[in-house]
Design an enzyme around this catalytic site. Structure first.
Site, PDB file in Angstrom:
ATOM      1  N   ARG A  68       0.819  -1.211   0.000  1.00 29.02           N
ATOM      2  CA  ARG A  68       0.000   0.000   0.000  1.00 29.02           C
ATOM      3  C   ARG A  68       0.856   1.265   0.000  1.00 29.02           C
ATOM      4  O   ARG A  68       0.463   2.301  -0.530  1.00 29.02           O
ATOM      5  CB  ARG A  68      -0.915  -0.011   1.230  1.00 29.02           C
ATOM      6  CG  ARG A  68      -2.002   1.053   1.192  1.00 29.02           C
ATOM      7  CD  ARG A  68      -2.958   0.902   2.368  1.00 29.02           C
ATOM      8  NE  ARG A  68      -2.295   1.120   3.619  1.00 29.02           N
ATOM      9  CZ  ARG A  68      -2.475   0.376   4.719  1.00 29.02           C
ATOM     10  NH1 ARG A  68      -3.305  -0.641   4.702  1.00 29.02           N
ATOM     11  NH2 ARG A  68      -1.826   0.652   5.822  1.00 29.02           N
TER      12      ARG A  68
ATOM     13  N   TYR B 291      -9.558  24.446  -9.920  1.00 23.07           N
ATOM     14  CA  TYR B 291     -10.283  23.292 -10.453  1.00 23.07           C
ATOM     15  C   TYR B 291     -11.547  23.061  -9.608  1.00 23.07           C
ATOM     16  O   TYR B 291     -11.465  22.957  -8.378  1.00 23.07           O
ATOM     17  CB  TYR B 291      -9.322  22.108 -10.363  1.00 23.07           C
ATOM     18  CG  TYR B 291      -9.835  20.785 -10.843  1.00 23.07           C
ATOM     19  CD1 TYR B 291     -10.216  20.601 -12.171  1.00 23.07           C
ATOM     20  CD2 TYR B 291      -9.884  19.695  -9.982  1.00 23.07           C
ATOM     21  CE1 TYR B 291     -10.649  19.365 -12.607  1.00 23.07           C
ATOM     22  CE2 TYR B 291     -10.309  18.448 -10.417  1.00 23.07           C
ATOM     23  CZ  TYR B 291     -10.697  18.295 -11.727  1.00 23.07           C
ATOM     24  OH  TYR B 291     -11.118  17.063 -12.144  1.00 23.07           O
TER      25      TYR B 291
ATOM     26  N   ASP C  72      -1.446  23.752  -7.375  1.00 20.17           N
ATOM     27  CA  ASP C  72      -1.824  22.822  -8.440  1.00 20.17           C
ATOM     28  C   ASP C  72      -1.060  23.273  -9.684  1.00 20.17           C
ATOM     29  O   ASP C  72      -1.373  24.292 -10.286  1.00 20.17           O
ATOM     30  CB  ASP C  72      -3.340  22.870  -8.661  1.00 20.17           C
ATOM     31  CG  ASP C  72      -3.823  21.821  -9.658  1.00 20.17           C
ATOM     32  OD1 ASP C  72      -3.041  21.433 -10.542  1.00 20.17           O
ATOM     33  OD2 ASP C  72      -4.993  21.396  -9.546  1.00 20.17           O
TER      34      ASP C  72
ATOM     35  N   LYS D  95      -3.089  13.774 -16.457  1.00 23.98           N
ATOM     36  CA  LYS D  95      -3.079  14.623 -17.636  1.00 23.98           C
ATOM     37  C   LYS D  95      -1.789  14.419 -18.432  1.00 23.98           C
ATOM     38  O   LYS D  95      -1.707  13.510 -19.211  1.00 23.98           O
ATOM     39  CB  LYS D  95      -3.276  16.083 -17.222  1.00 23.98           C
ATOM     40  CG  LYS D  95      -4.468  16.307 -16.266  1.00 23.98           C
ATOM     41  CD  LYS D  95      -5.818  16.195 -16.943  1.00 23.98           C
ATOM     42  CE  LYS D  95      -7.009  16.081 -16.000  1.00 23.98           C
ATOM     43  NZ  LYS D  95      -7.213  17.198 -15.102  1.00 23.98           N
TER      44      LYS D  95
HETATM   45  C1  LIG Z   1      -8.072  17.180 -13.920  1.00 24.03           C
HETATM   46  C2  LIG Z   1      -7.508  18.098 -12.931  1.00 24.03           C
HETATM   47  C3  LIG Z   1      -7.321  17.702 -11.608  1.00 24.03           C
HETATM   48  C4  LIG Z   1      -7.785  16.361 -11.098  1.00 24.03           C
HETATM   49  O1  LIG Z   1      -7.104  15.286 -11.680  1.00 24.03           O
HETATM   50  P1  LIG Z   1      -7.796  13.842 -11.690  1.00 24.03           P
HETATM   51  O2  LIG Z   1      -6.640  12.923 -11.917  1.00 24.03           O
HETATM   52  O3  LIG Z   1      -8.796  13.871 -12.802  1.00 24.03           O
HETATM   53  O4  LIG Z   1      -8.431  13.644 -10.350  1.00 24.03           O
HETATM   54  C5  LIG Z   1      -6.723  18.589 -10.739  1.00 24.03           C
HETATM   55  N1  LIG Z   1      -6.350  19.818 -11.134  1.00 24.03           N
HETATM   56  C6  LIG Z   1      -6.533  20.244 -12.398  1.00 24.03           C
HETATM   57  C7  LIG Z   1      -6.086  21.610 -12.761  1.00 24.03           C
HETATM   58  C8  LIG Z   1      -7.122  19.409 -13.329  1.00 24.03           C
HETATM   59  O5  LIG Z   1      -7.350  19.849 -14.567  1.00 24.03           O
END
Ligand SMILES: *Cc1c(COP(=O)(O)O)cnc(C)c1O
Length: 401
Positions: A60, A113, A185, A210
């Protein structure tokens, strides 16, 4: 690996040691829950070190497959260490929960987000943490919003959907003076094009789903900590929540990382080509893309970022309804209609910035949409969009909109 090697070189060489694995170029995928120790003493020693970087104790908490990707991303971002989590949203949650507890107050950029806001307004509020959303244009003046119990400032730059660029060094400077952690972020810029830790950020997160995974085939998040104390808090928080990433997904992230620089470069070139073309289109009010000269965030972006990607927003002059968006999007050959981004394929989707902000007002003449430029040929993509905008123009004429 030389410390001063270029990021492109690091992407090829970090996180692997072939001769520990019979010469195999990539680290193997470790499928394991239990990790056996030869003696009770060894087991107890291993347990004591379970949150140490790169220490294998139990499936884990990560395996050498996970550690390889964590080590590579931490090094490129400029942090002490990194931790894989099951999604980008999980990375946001773990980063915030590692810093805030009942009775605390946090500051969150109004342009983050949207699911981040939902986490703050729902889960965090129920746990007794208060959130204040702030205007992302605040620089050092953010200090005016600090309270005695403020523990964290969350930044996202450029902001989701509307792409405002924040003055991170100014915010980080103010936060540092007050002993408040800055969490970022950094998904848009990738670890390559905004060096968050050097700019004063304490904890950086990426939706690795992404650009790092890069092929729309896995969910993954990563949290990067500036120093060891933050890293341990993050691992303990994550450990308490019991989050675990499957080794196959960690492997996909590592595979994606190897080609990150060339992919992002192409996304970026396509972004510049499409955004410049769209900015001149008669139906377009403006394109929200900091790399474009004339964008409100362009100067800050140029000062702090070393590159970009192909994700941007578009403000239309008109406000087409559902049928109008259908005319624009339904018949496109190369743009899928869907959320997320960072994969090789282009995407388009209607957006609604007015629905997810409270500290600032969204005033635009028309509706908005978002484009993720994939790796296709830019002229093919422009031709596709041109046809879509022609269909929208015809629709608007017919409906008098
Ligand atoms: C998509 C996204 C997230 C979340 O990512 P997931 O892997 O889909 O949970 C966080 N921050 C931004 C800016 C995003 O575009």
């Amino acid at each position: 690996m030389k410390r001063n090697a270029d990021d492109k070189t690091k992407l090829s060489h970090l996180g692997r040691s072939p001769h520990d694995y019979h010469g195999a170029v990539n680290p193997p995928v470790y499928h394991t829950s239990t990790v056996l120790r030869k003696t009770a003493a060894e087991f107890m020693d291993s347990r004591r070190h379970r949150f140490d970087k790169g220490h294998l104790f139990y499936g884990r908490m990560g395996t050498p497959t996970h550690f390889a990707l964590e080590e590579a991303v931490a090094e490129i971002e400029g942090g002490y260490g990194a931790l894989l989590v099951p999604s980008g949203l999980a990375a946001i949650a773990v980063a915030i929960l590692s810093q805030a507890q009942a009775g605390d107050h946090i500051l969150v950029a109004d342009t983050v987000y949207t699911p981040n806001r939902s986490f703050c307004d729902g889960f965090l509020a129920r746990m007794g943490v208060e959130t204040t959303y702030y205007d992302p244009m605040l620089g050092a003046d953010i200090a005016e919003l600090f309270r005695d119990n403020t523990k964290l400032v969350f930044v996202e730059s450029p902001g989701s959907v509307t792409f405002e660029v924040q003055d991170i060094p100014a915010i980080a400077g103010a936060a540092r003076q007050a002993g408040i952690a800055v969490v970022m972020d950094n998904s848009w810029a990738t670890p390559l094009h905004f060096k968050s830790i050097a700019q004063g950020v304490d904890i950086s997160i990426h939706a690795a789903t992404k650009f790092i995974v890069g092929h729309s085939d896995a969910m993954l998040g990563i949290v990067i900590a500036a120093d060891e104390a933050l890293y341990r808090r993050i691992r303990e928080t994550d450990g308490a929540l019991g989050m675990a990433v499957g080794p196959d997904d960690a492997f996909l992230g590592l595979r994606g990382l190897r080609s990150l620089a060339v992919r992002v470069q192409r996304h970026y070139e396509n972004g510049l080509a499409l955004a410049s073309w769209l900015a001149e289109h008669p139906l377009v009010e403006r394109v929200m893309y900091p790399p474009l000269p004339g964008d409100p965030g362009h100067d800050l972006w140029k000062r702090d970022f070393t590159g970009g990607c192909g994700l941007f927003g578009v403000v239309l002059r008109e406000a087409p309804g559902k049928a109008g968006f259908g005319a624009l999007m339904d018949e496109l050959d190369y743009f899928g209609i869907g959320a997320s981004w960072g994969g090789y394929e282009s995407l388009i989707m209607p957006t609604k910035p007015e629905a997810s902000r409270t500290a600032t007002e969204w005033n635009a003449p028309g509706r908005t949409f978002r484009i993720h430029c994939g790796l296709e040929d830019a002229q093919d993509l422009i031709g596709d969009l041109e046809a879509g905008l022609d269909r929208l123009a015809t629709h608007l004429k017919k409906t008098g909109g």
